[in-house]
Design a protein around this motif. Sequence first.
Motif, short mmCIF file in Angstrom:
data_model
loop_
_atom_site.label_atom_id
_atom_site.label_comp_id
_atom_site.label_asym_id
_atom_site.label_seq_id
_atom_site.Cartn_x
_atom_site.Cartn_y
_atom_site.Cartn_z
N GLY A 19 77.56 25.28 -8.48
CA GLY A 19 76.50 26.28 -8.48
C GLY A 19 75.13 25.71 -8.14
N LEU A 20 74.17 26.63 -7.97
CA LEU A 20 72.80 26.23 -7.65
C LEU A 20 72.13 25.50 -8.80
CD1 LEU A 20 71.36 29.24 -5.62
CD2 LEU A 20 71.85 26.94 -4.83
N GLY A 21 72.46 25.87 -10.04
CA GLY A 21 71.89 25.20 -11.20
C GLY A 21 72.27 23.73 -11.24
N VAL A 22 73.54 23.46 -10.99
CA VAL A 22 74.01 22.07 -10.98
C VAL A 22 73.37 21.32 -9.81
CG1 VAL A 22 76.04 20.61 -10.68
CG2 VAL A 22 76.15 22.59 -12.17
N ALA A 23 73.25 21.99 -8.66
CA ALA A 23 72.63 21.35 -7.50
C ALA A 23 71.16 21.01 -7.79
CB ALA A 23 72.74 22.24 -6.27
N LEU A 79 77.87 12.27 -8.26
CA LEU A 79 78.96 12.88 -7.49
C LEU A 79 79.91 13.67 -8.39
CD1 LEU A 79 79.81 9.84 -5.21
CD2 LEU A 79 78.49 11.87 -4.61
N THR A 80 80.05 13.25 -9.64
CA THR A 80 81.00 13.91 -10.53
C THR A 80 80.52 15.28 -10.98
OG1 THR A 80 80.11 12.91 -12.55
CG2 THR A 80 81.80 11.68 -11.36
N HIS A 81 79.24 15.57 -10.81
CA HIS A 81 78.73 16.89 -11.20
C HIS A 81 79.46 18.01 -10.45
CE1 HIS A 81 74.55 15.11 -12.40
NE2 HIS A 81 75.54 14.63 -13.12
N PHE A 82 79.79 17.74 -9.22
CA PHE A 82 80.36 18.78 -8.37
C PHE A 82 81.88 18.87 -8.48
CE2 PHE A 82 76.32 17.58 -6.39
CZ PHE A 82 75.69 18.80 -6.47
#
Length: 182
Positions: free
Chosen positions: A130-134, A122-125
Amino acid sequence: MASKRPPGPLLARSQVLWLMACSALTLAPDLEHAPLWLTASVGLALAWRTAIWWRSAALPSRWLLNFLVVSGTAGVFLTYYQLFGKDPGVALLILFLGLKLLEMRRARDGLSVIFLCYFLLLTHFLNEQGLGVAGLTLAALVSITAALASLAHAGQSALACLRLSGLMLAQSAPFMLVFFVL
C-alpha cells in the motif's frame, strides 16, 4: 606476516542517534507481522540502547549478546519450526538488527546496521504494497541514507545530512527508473 589493522573510529553520539532512528523507522512496518515476543524483544533492545546512549553507559558484555543471539534464534525456530523461508528469515533479520544496536561501537558496526536496514526495507513489501507502507519506506530510506552520510561526515549537522541524503536519492532516481523498465 600480515599486520593487524587498527580498529576503526568510535561512533559519535550523533551517529548513534541517527542509527537508532533509522532502525526504528525501518522496523516499524515489519513488527506488525512479527510474533509478539519478537516485537517486545526488539522494542526492549531499542529502549536499552537508547538508555545506554542517554546515560553514556557501558554496552552489554559479549557473553550476554551471544546468549541473546542463541535465545532469539531458538525462539524463531520454536515459532516457525524452521529457520529458512520468508517469515523466519524476516524474523531473524529483525532480531539481528535489534541485537546489532546493542553491540555497535565503531563506524564498521554502524555500516552493518545501515546495510541491515537497507535489506529490511525490501521486506516491507512482502506482506503489504500500500501507499502507507511505501511512504514509511521512503521516509526510512531517507533516514538510512542520512545516517550513512553521518557516518561519512561525522561533524555535519542533521540538516546537512538530510540534504545530502535527498540529493543522493534524487540523483539515483533516474537510474532506478531505467532499471525498473529494463
